[in-house]
Every structure is written in structure tokens, then in C-alpha cells.
Design a protein around this motif. Sequence first.
Motif, mmCIF file in Angstrom:
data_model
loop_
_atom_site.group_PDB
_atom_site.id
_atom_site.type_symbol
_atom_site.label_atom_id
_atom_site.label_comp_id
_atom_site.label_asym_id
_atom_site.label_seq_id
_atom_site.Cartn_x
_atom_site.Cartn_y
_atom_site.Cartn_z
ATOM 1 N N ILE A 60 0.848 -1.198 0.000
ATOM 2 C CA ILE A 60 0.000 0.000 0.000
ATOM 3 C C ILE A 60 0.884 1.249 0.000
ATOM 4 O O ILE A 60 0.665 2.180 -0.775
ATOM 5 N N VAL A 61 1.925 1.236 0.841
ATOM 6 C CA VAL A 61 2.811 2.409 0.898
ATOM 7 C C VAL A 61 3.551 2.585 -0.425
ATOM 8 O O VAL A 61 3.591 3.675 -0.999
ATOM 9 N N GLY A 62 4.109 1.482 -0.927
ATOM 10 C CA GLY A 62 4.861 1.569 -2.176
ATOM 11 C C GLY A 62 3.991 2.018 -3.329
ATOM 12 O O GLY A 62 4.424 2.776 -4.190
ATOM 13 N N TYR A 103 15.704 10.728 -2.370
ATOM 14 C CA TYR A 103 15.484 9.533 -1.564
ATOM 15 C C TYR A 103 14.020 9.119 -1.511
ATOM 16 O O TYR A 103 13.702 8.008 -1.082
ATOM 17 N N PHE A 104 13.118 9.990 -1.952
ATOM 18 C CA PHE A 104 11.713 9.589 -2.037
ATOM 19 C C PHE A 104 11.566 8.406 -2.995
ATOM 20 O O PHE A 104 10.830 7.458 -2.743
ATOM 21 N N ILE A 105 12.307 8.470 -4.102
ATOM 22 C CA ILE A 105 12.275 7.382 -5.089
ATOM 23 C C ILE A 105 12.852 6.116 -4.472
ATOM 24 O O ILE A 105 12.317 5.017 -4.646
ATOM 25 N N VAL A 106 13.968 6.285 -3.745
ATOM 26 C CA VAL A 106 14.612 5.127 -3.123
ATOM 27 C C VAL A 106 13.638 4.469 -2.148
ATOM 28 O O VAL A 106 13.501 3.245 -2.098
ATOM 29 N N ALA A 107 12.923 5.300 -1.370
ATOM 30 C CA ALA A 107 11.924 4.764 -0.451
ATOM 31 C C ALA A 107 10.846 4.009 -1.225
ATOM 32 O O ALA A 107 10.490 2.878 -0.879
ATOM 33 N N HIS A 108 10.352 4.630 -2.293
ATOM 34 C CA HIS A 108 9.268 4.020 -3.077
ATOM 35 C C HIS A 108 9.636 2.630 -3.569
ATOM 36 O O HIS A 108 8.931 1.668 -3.337
ATOM 37 N N LEU A 141 -0.680 14.330 -1.115
ATOM 38 C CA LEU A 141 -0.469 13.827 0.241
ATOM 39 C C LEU A 141 -1.808 13.612 0.934
ATOM 40 O O LEU A 141 -2.017 12.603 1.614
ATOM 41 N N ILE A 142 -2.742 14.556 0.734
ATOM 42 C CA ILE A 142 -4.058 14.412 1.369
ATOM 43 C C ILE A 142 -4.775 13.183 0.801
ATOM 44 O O ILE A 142 -5.267 12.324 1.543
ATOM 45 N N ILE A 143 -4.782 13.072 -0.543
ATOM 46 C CA ILE A 143 -5.481 11.937 -1.166
ATOM 47 C C ILE A 143 -4.868 10.618 -0.700
ATOM 48 O O ILE A 143 -5.570 9.702 -0.265
ATOM 49 N N THR A 144 -3.529 10.538 -0.760
ATOM 50 C CA THR A 144 -2.901 9.259 -0.411
ATOM 51 C C THR A 144 -3.034 8.965 1.080
ATOM 52 O O THR A 144 -3.149 7.816 1.468
ATOM 53 N N THR A 145 -3.031 10.015 1.918
ATOM 54 C CA THR A 145 -3.192 9.760 3.353
ATOM 55 C C THR A 145 -4.571 9.180 3.631
ATOM 56 O O THR A 145 -4.716 8.241 4.426
#
Lengths: 604, 272
Positions: free
Chosen positions: A405-407, A427-432, B50-54
Motif C-alpha cells: 500500500i505504501v509503495g 530519496y523519495f524514489i529510493v523509499a518508493h 499527500l491528502i489523497i494518499t493519506t
Amino acid sequence: MSIATHDTAGAHSHDDHAHGGHPEIGFVRKYIFSTDHKVIGIQFLITTLLMLMVGGALALAVRWQLAFPWQWMPIAGDLEVFKDQGGIISPEFYTMLFTMHATVMIFLVIIPVLAGAFGNFLIPLQIGADDMAFPTLNMLSYWFMWPAIVLFGISFVIGGVTAGPAAGWTSYPVLSAIASAAPGSGAAQTFWLLAVTCVGVSSMMGSVNYMTTIINMRAPGMTLFRMPMTIWGMFITAILQSFALPVLTAAGFMVLFDRTMGTCFFVPAGLVVNNADPTIGGGQPLLWQHLFWFYSHPAVYIMLLPAMGMVSDILCAFARKPLFGYKPMVYSLAAIAGLGFIVWGHHMFTSGMNPALGMTFMVSTMMIALPSAVKTFNWIGTLWGGNLIFTTPMLNSVAFISMFIVGGLSGIFMAAVPVDLYIHDSYFIVAHFHYVLFGATLFGVFGAIHFWFPKMFGRMMNDNVGKLHFVLTFIGFNGTFFTMHLLGVAGMPRRLADPFNYPYLEHLLPLNQFMTYSAMLMGFAQFLLLGNFFYSMFWGPKCGRNPWNANGLEWDAPSPPPHGNFDSIPVVYRGPYEYSSPLTDKDYLPQTEYIPPRPQPGTT
Amino acid sequence: MRKFWCLFFMFWPMLAIAVCVVAPTNGWWFPSVAPWELGQQIDDLFNLLLIITTVVFIGTQVALGYVLWKGTTVKTGGAWFSHGSHNLEVIWTILPAIILLFISLYQMDVLARIRVMSQFPEQARDAPVAEVSARQFEWRIRYPAPGKKLMPQPQPTDLYTVNDLHVPVGKPVMIRLRSEDVQHSFGLPELRLMQDAVPGLVIPVWFQSNTTGKYDIVCKELCGWGHYKMQGELTVELQEEYDAYLQALQAKMNDDGFSAEANNAVAQSNED
């Protein structure tokens, strides 16, 4: 027992290959150059588990540098090769480290563990075949991985710790096309490209085999829509691979020609690389990005779809409940694969390609989130109203959903081009992609290892150690990678040997140190998995054919299945997910169990 | 023990949200307010996502927690024997599809204004302020001489600096971005902007800063071992300061090391 199996299998029309009449085979043919799909699968599994440790060690070195830049390296710092640089990670070595971390994890762990290990082991067992369609080709597909491992190894050590391959796993030209562009762009890059070609050949042999086997060798009654999701995942992955891989192989050869034969596919004119003038040109570096991502975007689904399938199987088995929406699950897999071919441009939003093209890629990329969402809802639906049993495979599979779900959601941020202009290469991409490749795929693989281990070796893994491994990995994983989202939003670019020489990133050092400690915990936890795996292989408690009371065909075969797999050709009467069916008193109903039709009330 | 696992899977999303809530006060968030309209719009788009995904994150994690919790109580009649629901499938296919389509169409406008050349502000498009050439591992900057236009080819009167880009405040400026060797990327994180510098291509990039100050230029595409130190500085200053800077740069470049008096004396002696 096994001889009888061969006789029945021999009578079957599919059995036109060699193993039928040869029950006595030597050690080498049986365990090393084996044509038995189960042995090959286990060979792939053990190889990839060892490579997982190698890739993990490289990752820990990367994390060390990010938390304690230019400080003496523990353990490796005393080695002779690091003497010249005072036992620290030099910037050349740092670029090598993350290049090889990605290379090992993608080409030698994730792709072979899914398609190679579980694809080989499960496909014939789950569709009721006695082996793969082409057993010798299957053996070659494993043994073609070794030249790749050796070549990657050579590329890593050939230049010492300063001149290994260091162009990233994406190997963008001109950095990878001109030998003088960087210390690592010399011989090391050539060996790296040859190694990628070898893993490509290995994968291709596997895909051809899987497609043929799944299409031609299903047991009687095993219609396409009675196949387990694992088989659907493997099938669609094989199709993806066979269509996308030739493009990468061709592109790899084009760079090799640029490097060795003086062609200029990717080198434009008028460059002064490292003060040396190549004088020639006429190529286009963007061409490589198009070709590379035309393979490598479908490749990220190659690294995910089989895990999605395996997790669907595990969730049903431990929720004691049918899969929620079987056909939507199949169609969404197919939709991911189809859309996967028209979204490669989202890796190139900042590359200078035509912005109008960027807009179309933005829409298609957004749309590929849809089948993933449908799958997630269906997994939750599968658990809904179930009788859950929290075994180690189940915990890993629930973690798969939670992490996926997060990814999936973080992917929406980079699919939106304007937002991507900020977070691209951060690093947002790395996290993804770690949430997708580790959080989803690798947790799925951990679940699958614990789930099918009894079938592989006829023994159970220790469930408590498995749970401990799961908890430690889960905590370490989230500690390492969730925080990466924050680094990304704060603007920390990836692939910098020392991000902290930028004033606006200085305050992120403590966060990076926390992530490194989390990563160490995660690395330590993997020894539990290895220990549990190898100990249980020899000393684990023995189990019967169906220790989980699951429905799939593989549980109908003895554990471990003999050469030829089944006692007799299984006949399939229903889909693989008929748990808690009212037709029977048990809470499971194997695919092979025949239930005579009951008279309908009022019809007689 | 069964309930423990439900709590385990519920605990981490709550922790994740808590971490995100405290992140901005700890400096784990955007570096500073973007000093121009499009940069702020990128932030707004980010916040919208961010709002939508949260909402989706909380919704799915709560649903997951709910089914896990319900699933831990053993049911006498076995699990719910259900193969799915056609209506639910339709709903949860169409609803996300609409949201995703909305997101992608909603983003188009900002993208076009940043990237499509015909949408660039006219004054920026007609008069690029400088050519920025990336090379291992520095940014080479070429300005036209004061009063002249930037030509595609270098001119004898051009002014050069390294890693030090000056632009006037409060007006759109455009640079021509190119690379002299491998691929680099011109990143202005504080302005929420980046553009790859591709060998063989000249790519126009426009931006604007409404506040004076200094910003980091970051190379964001791997370009070799020295990638991490390929750092430049963008100085945004008042128009007068900018003009004075270019004048001073020109004077410095035309300076041959002799003072005006000395030059005059030499000229005098030549006449004699």
C-alpha cells in the motif's frame, strides 16, 4: 514408489524426455547438473539467498557512508585493499557499492528468486505436470546464471576498489559508453554488460520454458481459470520477460559496440570527456534510456507479479477462505503487464524528452496504479470474514499488503510530473522502490520460503524463529525505508557519496544514522532466516504431504516429491481456493478431490 | 497472541503518521518556501497528493486492521464462503480510476507552464540570461556581454564563470542547459526544479525567484565519482546589483593586469 511414478508418467503423452526410464542417476546428474525442476528450483533458491547476503552487505556499506561519511569502515576497513585510502569508503568505491548493490539485488536476487526458484519449483507441481517442458533448457537457465555471477564478480574486483562498475545499475551513457569517462567505465563496465547479457539469456530460457509448460502441460481438468494465482503471476511474468528482454540485450550489445568497435549509437559529437576528445559522434544518449526502460519498467513488474501470485495463495490458505474476486485478480495482473509496456517514459520525466510525451506517460502511469489498487482491495477482501491463522508465511503475506500500500501510494507522487520535478532522483524514489521490491516482493518471498519449504524438503521450518525473523526484519525495514520518504521531501538526492556538504542537508545526518542502525538490525535478522533454513533442511521435524491443509495440486504430491512428482496424473475438479466450502465437512477442498454430484432438491 | 498480530499491524501505520506529523517541525520536510509561483504550485500539488494518499492509506490500513481483528475470533460455521462481489469490484475499480484520471489531468497545466517552450514567459524565452554547461564536476556558465544577446555559439565578448550563476530577482529568466561530457542534472531543490543536462542536446530551462538570496545548484544525475561534490550556487539579486555584477565581470575579464594610469602612460609614451 518413484519407479512406479515414472511408469505412470511414462504412459502419459507429455513424457517425451529422458528421465522416464532412468531411476538410477549419479550424484552429479541428480544434484548439480540436474534436469529435475525441483532441484533446479532449490539450486536457484540457495544461490539467491546467498546473493541476498552479498547484496545486503553492499547496502550496509552504502548506509555506513551515509551515516558516518569518510569514517573508518568497520570489519572491511582493515583489509589490505583499503590501506591506500585509509580504511574509508572513497567516492569511487561508494559509486561502485550502490551500483553493485542494485545489480546484485535485481539481477541475482529478486528476478531469479521469483522466476528461477519458485517458478521452477512450483509451476509443474501446481499445474500437475511431471516436469518442465524442456528440462535440459531448464538446467541451462540455472547454469547460465553462473557465468553472470563470475562476470559480475570480475567486474567488481578487476579495478580494485577504485575502478569497478560505477555507472549505476541503469548505466546511462555517456558515462558507460566511453572508457575514459570514469575510473569504473573501463574494463569493469565491459564485464558488467556481458554479465547482464548472461542473466538475460538465463531469464529468457526460463520464460520460454514456463510459457510452454503452462500452456501445454496442465493436468486434466486444470483449465486456465482453475490455475492458482502463482501460476498466473509466473505466466504473465514469462510473457513480459520474453517481450521486453530482447530490447535490453540488444541495447547492451549496442553499448558494447560503442565501447569496443567504435560505433556511436549513444555518443553525440563534440564531447570532451575527462579532457579526452572522442572526436566522433552522432549518437543520442536518450536512446539508451528509452531502450533500457522499455525493458526495465516491465522488469519491475517481473520483480513483483510472481510475488503477488504467491501471496494470494498464502493468504487464502491461512484465511481458510476463497480468493476474493479471482477473475478480477487475473485481469488486473494482465492489465499491469499490458500497461507496463507503455509507462517506461515516467523514468525520463526530467530527461529532456518532449514534454508532450511526458504528459501521455503521466496518464498511463497513473492508470497503472488502478489494477494495483484493485488487487489490494481484493486481498483485504480475501481476509474479510476469514478464520485467520497467523503462521510465519501469513505474517509475511499480511506485511506484503501493508507495505505494498505504501509503495503503491508513493508511486503516485512520482507519476505526477510536476511533483516529480522535485522528488526525481531523491530519496523519495529510493523509499518508493524499496517498499515495492523489499516491502512487497521480499516479504512475499520470505512468506513463500516458509510456506513451500515443507514441500521442498519434507521438513518444517521453525515457526518461532520465523516469527522472530519477521518481526526484526519488519521493524528494521520500516526504520530504514519509511524515513527515506522524509529525506526525499527534504530534498536529499540519491547517489551522493557525501550529501552533507550541501548546507541544506546538514541537519539530516542524525536521521541517516538512525536509518543505518535500523539497516544493521535488518541485516542481522537475515542470519536467522539462513540459520532456520539450513538447520530445518536437515533436522527440522518431518511433515506429511499437506501440512497446511491447503488446496493446491502441489500438496497432493509426496513431500518432497520424487522425480516425476505425482503418484499418478492428478485430475482437477475445481479451482484452487475452495476453502470452507459447504460441500465438505473439512474447511478445505483439494483440487483433486472428487465429490459426486448431489441430487438437487426438488429435481427427482 | 492472535490479537497481538492485529495490534502489530495497526501500530506501524499510526507510528508512520505520527512521524509525518512531527516531521516538519524537525526539519524533515521541504527545505524552505519556494520563492516563485510555480514552485509553490508544485508544493500545493504535492500536498494535494499527500491528502489523497493519506486518506487512502488510513482507509486501507484500517480496513486491513478490521478484517484481521474480525478474523481472529474463531467462527463456528467456518470462514465466510464467498468468491467476491461484482458490485464491489465495479465500485473499487471506477472510483480510483476517476481519482487517478483527475490527478493526472489536474497536473497538466503546471507541467505545461514549466516545460512546454511555447508556454514560457515571453521575456524569458527571447533573452536567455546564460548558458550553463555541465562537466565533470563543475558548472561552467557563459553570459553575454552587457547589452548583448546570448548567441548559440560562444562570442569573443562573452563572460565566463564557474559554479556561480547570477540572475536578477522577480523576473522570469531562462538558461540554455547543455553538457560537455556525460549526463548531469541541473537541480534547484529550493525552487523545486530539475532538468537533466544531456550530451548533445541544448535544453531551455526557465525559472524565477521573487526573493533575493543564494540557492544551491545540485547535480542530481550520477556523473562519475565526483558527482557528490558537483555543487554550484545560484545568486538572486536586484537588477542593479546584477547589472553591476556583469559590469564587474566584464571589467575583470578585460583586465590585462595593468592599471588605467599605466595604460595611459604607455599610450602617451607611444605617441611621443
